[in-house]
Design an enzyme around this catalytic site. Structure first.
Site, short mmCIF file in Angstrom:
data_model
loop_
_atom_site.label_atom_id
_atom_site.label_comp_id
_atom_site.label_asym_id
_atom_site.label_seq_id
_atom_site.Cartn_x
_atom_site.Cartn_y
_atom_site.Cartn_z
N TYR A 296 20.47 5.19 1.08
CA TYR A 296 19.25 4.84 1.78
C TYR A 296 18.52 6.10 2.25
O TYR A 296 17.30 6.20 2.16
CB TYR A 296 19.62 3.95 2.97
CG TYR A 296 18.48 3.36 3.74
CD1 TYR A 296 17.67 2.38 3.17
CD2 TYR A 296 18.22 3.75 5.05
CE1 TYR A 296 16.65 1.82 3.90
CE2 TYR A 296 17.21 3.17 5.78
CZ TYR A 296 16.42 2.21 5.20
OH TYR A 296 15.41 1.66 5.93
N CYS B 117 10.28 1.40 9.44
CA CYS B 117 11.40 1.44 8.49
C CYS B 117 11.58 2.83 7.90
O CYS B 117 12.67 3.37 7.88
CB CYS B 117 11.19 0.42 7.38
SG CYS B 117 11.30 -1.26 7.99
N HIS B 118 10.53 3.39 7.37
CA HIS B 118 10.66 4.66 6.68
C HIS B 118 9.59 5.65 7.10
O HIS B 118 9.34 6.64 6.42
CB HIS B 118 10.65 4.46 5.17
CG HIS B 118 11.63 3.43 4.72
ND1 HIS B 118 11.29 2.12 4.57
CD2 HIS B 118 12.95 3.51 4.46
CE1 HIS B 118 12.38 1.43 4.23
NE2 HIS B 118 13.38 2.24 4.15
N GLY B 119 8.91 5.35 8.20
CA GLY B 119 8.02 6.34 8.79
C GLY B 119 6.70 6.56 8.08
O GLY B 119 6.26 7.69 7.93
#
Lengths: 426, 153
Positions: A296, B117-119
């Site tokens: 991830y 979530c992932h910026g």
């Protein structure tokens, strides 16, 4: 095993009758009892048996859980709680299955890293290794779909994020995404098919495990010194020597497993998954299960465009590449020497790779901001450099230490330290 | 011929996974905007997807218009993001174009949306400014039926 003759003699008229028609007892004796195994295997080699047992544990508990679970968006969440609260013994059975997934991955990572250190993937065991990587990929797919079934917030958003990975495929991305989800968003159709596939894939894994063990029994086990078996003096029969050693390892392995199940069944999970799935709100900090964290971290480390490849596709390419690269490892590592014990230059790079992998896991759980973003990029770079640059070069630059002429010699030349079993590597 | 036959037999088994008739039937909705005050946003559901409807303040519109197109990863002007005469209304599918999380409103480095979530950071026109998302937040097909009624899909 290739040169190994069957020693089975049917003990009774009935056994003789069976043996003439389906020599299954003969086969079992050859492969499960007499199978000649290097006599110097350490405890890192017991994880194969542990993994086989974990697959059985997951299938048995899973079949039982499916008797009580309802794969529908309005009932799935409650049915899992129903299992935990109402079903006789359901609290323990559900915990064994959920914690079991984590223990399964813990064991498979140790098994893989053992292979990486001792060069278990090198000729003539390339197909054995490739089948192992295939099992790992199937395990990840199975675990991911299983995690969606309780239909909590983490389940839902894991399903959304992971299916969205396929939308990164150029041109056909969106149709493929809708095909996988069975709708424009993750919904009941998605839950239903994940349940169906989650039930199917473990049996596919079991079939590939059979091939994996078949491919193991052709060249025989690798071993900590990495020198092939030369004579029967180098081996012992699998039973009772390794059945007992594996059994002992299984018992030790089950101690932490039992601790989690009985005392902390939720500690490896995430509190947000006790909130029912809501397609309108994403939890502020979503993280996958711990066993997916390193990959991830790689997925989200790519936040910049690479030439014409946009950042999303780039992340997906690196994410997929980080796993697919394992398939090519037998040809990337150019060193003829198997065991890391005899490779002085390989060892520091290997341990740095281990530390780097743990760091990736840590970064996968950290928020995507500040220093973590930079560190994730560096760690991702090392992950790929290890396979694509370091391993190919080391085989040419490194002077390995002299290898023992045989397994027996390496065992006998060790200073006697009391215990009968050779100690683990390092 | 055999290949065609096998493909013909396999295709229905794959096609059954595609969105079914009941999912497709929900493809169009109408929504009344009159209750949304300036500076407010609501999230509505369309085709199972969350959709942001934001009543932008004039400061936000000015901020979006002032951004030079060179600064944008996925260049689009503010006019392309809204309908003429209704530029205070920003209507976008609320899934981050990276991996589909729902971004948090009035957050991030550009006063628009921030995906936890992932910026990924989006500006006040929903355009991607920083982070792994490749595209601006997607605009659904929609039309103003009147000043306060919008049809999405």
């Amino acid at each position: 095993m290739a040169s190994h003759e069957s020693t089975y003699t049917p003990g009774s008229a009935v056994e003789k009758w069976v043996d003439d028609r389906l020599p299954i007892i003969r086969w079992s004796k050859t492969h499960l009892m007499d199978y000649p195994t290097p006599k110097n295997l350490n405890y890192w080699w017991t994880f194969g048996a542990i993994l086989a047992l974990m697959l059985v544990v997951q299938i048995v508990t899973g079949i039982v859980l499916a008797m009580h679970y309802t794969p529908h968006v309005s009932m799935a969440f409650d049915s899992v709680e129903h299992i935990r609260r109402d079903v006789n013994g359901g609290r323990i059975i559900q915990a064994v299955h959920a914690v079991g997934a984590s223990m399964f991955f813990a064991a498979v990572y140790i098994h893989i890293f053992r292979g990486l250190y001792f060069g278990s993937y090198k000729a003539p065991r390339e197909i054995l290794w490739i089948l192992g990587v295939l099992i790992f990929v199937l395990m990840m797919a199975t675990a991911f779909m299983g995690y969606v079934l309780p239909w909590g917030q983490m389940s839902f958003w894991a399903a959304t994020v992971i299916t969205n990975i396929f939308a990164a495929i150029p041109i056909v991305g969106d149709p493929v995404l809708q095909l996988l989800r069975g709708g424009f968003a993750v919904d009941n159709a998605t839950l239903n098919r994940f349940f169906s596939l989650h039930y199917l894939l473990p049996f596919v894994i079991a079939a590939v495990v059979v091939l994996h063990i078949w491919a193991l029994h052709v060249p025989g086990n690798s071993n900590p010194v990495g020198v092939e078996v030369k004579s029967s003096r180098d081996t012992v029969p699998f039973h009772p020597y390794y059945t007992m050693k594996d059994l002992f390892a299984v018992i030790v392995f089950f101690i932490p497993f039992a601790w989690f199940v009985f005392y902390a069944p939720d500690i490896l999970g995430h509190p947000d998954n006790y909130i029912m799935a809501n397609s309108q709100v994403t939890p502020t900090h979503i993280v996958p299960e711990w066993y997916f964290l390193p990959f991830y971290a790689i997925l989200r480390a790519i936040d910049f465009n690479i030439f014409f490849i946009d950042s999303k596709l780039g992340g997906v390419i690196f994410f997929a590449g980080s796993i697919l690269i394992l398939f090519f490892l037998p040809w990337l590592d150019t060193s003829k020497v198997r065991s890391g014990n005899f490779r002085p230059m390989f060892r520091p790079f290997y341990w740095l790779f281990v530390v780097n992998f743990v760091l990736l896991a840590y970064l996968g759980a950290a928020p995507a901001e500040g220093i973590y973003v930079l560190l994730a990029k560096i760690a991702t770079a090392y992950y790929f450099l290890y396979f694509l640059v370091i391993l190919p070069l080391l085989g040419r630059l490194e002077t390995p230490k002299p290898l023992p002429t045989s397994i027996s010699e390496s065992v006998l030349s060790k200073p006697h330290v009391g215990g009968a079993a050779p100690v683990a590597a390092e | 011929m055999a290949v065609v036959g096998v493909a013909g037999a396999v295709w229905p088994l794959i096609d059954q996974m595609n969105p079914d008739a009941s999912v497709l039937a929900l493809a169009s909705i109408e929504f009344d905007l009159s209750a949304i005050e300036e500076g407010q946003s609501v999230t509505i559901k369309w085709r199972g997807l969350p959709v942001f409807v934001r009543h932008r303040t004039s400061a936000e519109i000015e901020e979006a218009k002032a951004v030079p197109l060179n600064d944008l990863k996925d260049p689009e002007t503010d006019e392309q993001r809204t309908k003429p005469g209704h530029e205070q209304w920003l209507i976008m599918i609320a899934n981050c174009t990276h991996l589909g999380c729902v971004p948090v409103g009035e957050a991030g480095d550009f006063d628009g949306w921030f995906c936890p979530c992932h910026g990924s950071h989006y500006d006040t026109a929903g355009r991607i400014r920083k982070g792994p998302a490749p595209k601006n937040l997607v605009l659904p097909a929609y039309e103003f039926i009147s000043d306060t009624l919008v049809q999405i899909g």
